[in-house]
Enzyme design. Sequence first.
Site, PDB file in Angstrom:
ATOM      1  N   ASP A   1      -7.412   3.398   0.223  1.00 58.37           N
ATOM      2  CA  ASP A   1      -6.536   2.827   1.070  1.00 58.37           C
ATOM      3  C   ASP A   1      -7.304   2.201   2.222  1.00 58.37           C
ATOM      4  O   ASP A   1      -8.125   2.949   2.935  1.00 58.37           O
ATOM      5  CB  ASP A   1      -5.441   3.901   1.404  1.00 58.37           C
ATOM      6  CG  ASP A   1      -4.694   4.185   0.252  1.00 58.37           C
ATOM      7  OD1 ASP A   1      -4.413   3.247  -0.768  1.00 58.37           O
ATOM      8  OD2 ASP A   1      -3.930   5.270   0.304  1.00 58.37           O
TER       9      ASP A   1
ATOM     10  N   ASP B   1      -0.385  -0.782  -3.527  1.00 59.64           N
ATOM     11  CA  ASP B   1       1.318  -0.233  -2.972  1.00 59.64           C
ATOM     12  C   ASP B   1       1.957  -1.303  -2.537  1.00 59.64           C
ATOM     13  O   ASP B   1       3.266  -1.304  -2.682  1.00 59.64           O
ATOM     14  CB  ASP B   1       0.747   0.599  -1.858  1.00 59.64           C
ATOM     15  CG  ASP B   1      -0.064   1.644  -2.203  1.00 59.64           C
ATOM     16  OD1 ASP B   1      -0.228   2.275  -3.700  1.00 59.64           O
ATOM     17  OD2 ASP B   1      -0.807   2.293  -1.383  1.00 59.64           O
TER      18      ASP B   1
END
Length: 213
Positions: free
Chosen positions: A116, A134
């Site tokens: 991330d 995401d």
Amino acid sequence: MKRSLPLLLGVSAVCVALDQASKHWANAHLAYAEPIHVVGNLVRLTYTRNSGIAFGLFAGRAFPFYIFSIIAAIAVFVLFFRQERLAWPRQLSLALILGGAIGNLIDRMTTGEVVDFILLAWGRHEFPIFNVADMCVTFGVALFALVWTHDPKDTQPASQSLAANALAPGDGISTPTWEPAADDANAGDDRDATGSGTAGGSLARDGADRPQP
């Protein structure tokens, strides 16, 4: 619109490619480096690895979270093949979800963690760090919720809809019917009352006017 497997797989492949390319860039340029401010403190690029699910939820838990990605991918294919016709927004929503699920599944199956690197913040409030996969899943679910509740009849071709409307009763199209006019019916009754009509009446008058011998 008829469902299109190339559309589903094509959009999903683009999502996976963008996700994996961005994660590769983050591994090379953001790991052990200072965050990059894209839009002040509002949008920053900072590196982290997530062992949980999307947005860092349940990180550090000893659970095979890749199962959720597999379930999501299976659900997409089930919804896709259940209907012969799907509007393109519905197909796009499924493709985004599938691409995002596969993008994070690759990370979990290879390293056990997801990369991330996108951070959004407003003042002291920071949104959990996320990645391109995401984003695809989030946009796909939002689009899915918006368009999937519509009437599936709107996926019929326009030609079929026009034909159905043209043949529907009560739309100003009527079939002419014939009914005997009231004068014709009365005339028929008068003819029946006098016997055989005007011809019979003339014969009766001729017999009455002939002089007797």
